[in-house]
Structures are given as C-alpha cells and as structure tokens.
Design an enzyme around this catalytic site. Structure first.
Site, PDB file in Angstrom:
ATOM      1  N   ASP A   1      -0.769  -9.079 -13.639  1.00  0.00           N
ATOM      2  CA  ASP A   1      -0.577  -8.229 -12.573  1.00  0.00           C
ATOM      3  C   ASP A   1      -2.106  -7.854 -12.295  1.00  0.00           C
ATOM      4  OD1 ASP A   1       0.161  -7.731  -9.884  1.00  0.00           O
ATOM      5  OD2 ASP A   1       1.956  -6.402 -10.501  1.00  0.00           O
ATOM      6  N   GLY A   2      -2.186  -7.361 -11.161  1.00  0.00           N
ATOM      7  CA  GLY A   2      -3.560  -6.531 -10.601  1.00  0.00           C
ATOM      8  C   GLY A   2      -3.300  -5.161 -10.730  1.00  0.00           C
ATOM      9  N   GLU A  55       7.617  -5.840  -9.228  1.00  0.00           N
ATOM     10  CA  GLU A  55       6.603  -5.754 -10.220  1.00  0.00           C
ATOM     11  C   GLU A  55       7.223  -5.064 -11.554  1.00  0.00           C
ATOM     12  OE1 GLU A  55       2.717  -6.193  -7.366  1.00  0.00           O
ATOM     13  OE2 GLU A  55       3.238  -3.962  -8.238  1.00  0.00           O
ATOM     14  N   THR A  77       1.518  -9.612  -7.818  1.00  0.00           N
ATOM     15  CA  THR A  77       1.298  -9.741  -6.371  1.00  0.00           C
ATOM     16  C   THR A  77      -0.093  -9.424  -6.022  1.00  0.00           C
ATOM     17  OG1 THR A  77       3.625  -9.694  -6.163  1.00  0.00           O
ATOM     18  CG2 THR A  77       2.143  -9.302  -4.247  1.00  0.00           C
ATOM     19  N   SER A 124      -4.218  -9.680  -4.071  1.00  0.00           N
ATOM     20  CA  SER A 124      -5.316 -10.775  -3.915  1.00  0.00           C
ATOM     21  C   SER A 124      -6.094 -11.064  -5.244  1.00  0.00           C
ATOM     22  CB  SER A 124      -6.577 -10.196  -2.970  1.00  0.00           C
ATOM     23  OG  SER A 124      -6.927  -9.023  -3.783  1.00  0.00           O
ATOM     24  N   GLY A 164       0.229  -3.798  -2.291  1.00  0.00           N
ATOM     25  CA  GLY A 164       0.752  -4.793  -1.636  1.00  0.00           C
ATOM     26  C   GLY A 164       2.621  -4.662  -1.439  1.00  0.00           C
ATOM     27  N   LYS A 197       0.070   1.171  -8.708  1.00  0.00           N
ATOM     28  CA  LYS A 197       0.431  -0.088  -8.048  1.00  0.00           C
ATOM     29  C   LYS A 197       1.195   0.035  -6.744  1.00  0.00           C
ATOM     30  CE  LYS A 197       1.401  -3.558 -10.480  1.00  0.00           C
ATOM     31  NZ  LYS A 197       0.685  -4.381  -9.617  1.00  0.00           N
ATOM     32  N   GLY A 198       1.080  -1.028  -5.916  1.00  0.00           N
ATOM     33  CA  GLY A 198       1.990  -0.906  -4.806  1.00  0.00           C
ATOM     34  C   GLY A 198       1.286  -1.105  -3.603  1.00  0.00           C
TER      35      GLY A 198
HETATM   36  C1  5RP Z   1       0.751  -5.160  -5.190  1.00  0.00           C
HETATM   37  C2  5RP Z   1      -0.095  -4.467  -6.254  1.00  0.00           C
HETATM   38  C3  5RP Z   1      -1.233  -5.268  -6.534  1.00  0.00           C
HETATM   39  O1  5RP Z   1      -1.376  -5.394  -7.748  1.00  0.00           O
HETATM   40  C4  5RP Z   1      -2.525  -4.051  -6.025  1.00  0.00           C
HETATM   41  O2  5RP Z   1      -2.282  -3.745  -4.942  1.00  0.00           O
HETATM   42  C5  5RP Z   1      -3.865  -4.720  -6.369  1.00  0.00           C
HETATM   43  O3  5RP Z   1      -4.195  -5.533  -5.367  1.00  0.00           O
HETATM   44  P1  5RP Z   1      -5.450  -6.511  -5.321  1.00  0.00           P
HETATM   45  O4  5RP Z   1      -5.271  -7.230  -6.409  1.00  0.00           O
HETATM   46  O5  5RP Z   1      -5.345  -7.128  -3.833  1.00  0.00           O
HETATM   47  O6  5RP Z   1      -6.447  -5.599  -5.163  1.00  0.00           O
HETATM   48  O7  5RP Z   1       0.251  -3.553  -7.074  1.00  0.00           O
HETATM   49  O8  5RP Z   1       2.096  -4.472  -4.898  1.00  0.00           O
END
Ligand code: 5RP
Length: 222
Positions: A81-82, A103, A28, A30, A97, A94-95
């Site tokens: 995942d990011g 995740e 999840t 961007s 989002g 992480k988290g």
């Molecule tokens: C969501 C996450 C995302 O992977 C993390 O926040 C990175 O987000 P972005 O790619 O928008 O920088 O853990 O819960």
C-alpha cells in the site's frame, strides 16, 4: 523524474514481494494503481488479491486479477500500500483516498506491510498532511470539537462517503510526536471508525522512489 514516474518505479519494485501462487493484500491510491498495473503486466500468476477498496477491486478485476473477500483468508504474506506520510520508523499517515478502514483491516491480515511511496512522503514528524479520520456521521461535530481542544482544526471532506457509508474528517495543525499513543487514544473516541495513523501496525519495509532510484527502508528493527 516526475512524481508519477517515481510512483511507477516503486509500483514495479513491489513485485519482488509477490510470491507466485500466493494471495496478496492490495491497498488503494495512485501508487497502488501503478503496482496493480505492474502486477497484471508481469504475468506473475497469483491465487488472488484481497482488496482494500472498491476502487482497487474494480481496477484489478478489469485486469483479470481474482478478488477474494477478507473473510475467505486466514492470513496474507504481504500487504502492499501507499502512504500520505511515512516517518523514519515506518509509522504512516494514510487515508488520503478515504480507504483507511479497509486498509487497516487488510493490513492486519498480513505478516508484512510493504509501503510504496515517492520521496515526498518521507517526513521527520507526522502531521503536516491533513490527518484523515473516518467517522460515524452523527459524531463528526463532537470529534471536531475534541481535535479543536488539541489545537487542531478538523473539516468534513466535502462530498465524501466512504466504502463503509461513513464520513472523513481532515485534521490540520497536528504534530504527531508519539504515533502509537495518538492512534490508541483517538481510536477510543466515540464515533471514530478509524484514525489514519498507522503506527501499531506500521510498515515493515518502505520502497521509496527517489531521483537516484528505489531506496529500501527496513523498519523491522526500528
Ligand atoms: C488511500 C491511502 C493512500 O495510500 C494514500 O492516500 C497515498 O495515495 P497516493 O499513492 O495516491 O499518493 O491511504 O486511502
């Protein structure tokens, strides 16, 4: 290159880990949105995706990618995942989002966690980014007191209800020098659903977007 362009670059680069006909675990955020868009545009046919959030599910469905429930699969080859932070051993925060619990669940199904991130996310020590912790609402105040006892400040993320109906505390002032021990300990506190340190199941690989291109950090021996 802008941060957005670096995210596009690593989203595209992650396609090398997608085997045609397979089921892919999808995170999840961007950066993952860029991966989803690249996957849809690539024409690579996959059997489906296990999604870590309503946000990613909706994006994939709009692009014609089939969604499978986690309960429908025994295992996944890869989870993409990011991260908000990643250290030089592949431990992550992480988290950002608010999707951390799902995740971790989807990542746990996967043989390999592929992290996609722009270079601003690479850190020596985790903790500068406010650590997200998903909590059962009635436990939030007590968990905040426990963090205060560690010298950190936990604040409730305003207006945030997770996909699981829980709340997020964002914790400032931590320096997480032993991520595995920290994850294990905080996960034991009553009312903690998930702490946003991903250390026990860390990244196997990070595709890091830099101004000189995508660097592959391999943590399999770290
Ligand atoms: C969501 C996450 C995302 O992977 C993390 O926040 C990175 O987000 P972005 O790619 O928008 O920088 O853990 O819960």
């Amino acid at each position: 290159m802008t941060q957005d362009e670096l995210k596009t670059l690593v989203g595209q680069a992650a396609l090398q880990y997608v085997t045609p006909g397979s089921i892919v675990g999808v995170g999840t955020g961007s950066t993952v949105d860029k991966f989803i868009d690249a996957l849809a545009a690539s024409g690579v046919q996959i059997a489906g995706a296990v999604s870590s959030s309503v946000r990613s599910t909706e994006r994939m469905q709009a692009l014609g990618i089939k969604i499978l429930e986690a309960a429908e699969v025994d295992s996944l080859k890869v989870y993409i995942d990011g991260a908000d932070e990643i250290d030089e051993a592949g431990h992550m925060v992480k988290g950002g989002g608010a999707a951390l619990t799902r995740e971790k669940i989807v990542a746990d199904l996967a043989e390999r966690f592929v992290c996609i991130a722009d270079e601003s996310k690479l850190v020596k020590v985790l903790g500068a980014f406010p650590l997200p912790v998903e909590v059962i609402p009635m436990a939030a105040a007590q968990i905040a007191r426990r963090f205060a006892a560690l010298g950190a400040a936990a604040t409730l993320r305003a207006g945030c209800v997770t996909d699981n109906g829980c709340h997020i505390l964002d914790v400032r002032g931590l320096q997480i020098t032993d991520p595995q021990a920290f994850e294990r300990d905080v996960n034991q506190w009553p009312g903690v659903v998930t702490v946003g340190v991903f250390a026990r199941n860390k990244a196997a690989v990070c595709l890091l977007g830099t101004s000189s291109g995508v660097k592959t950090l391999d943590f399999s021996r770290a």
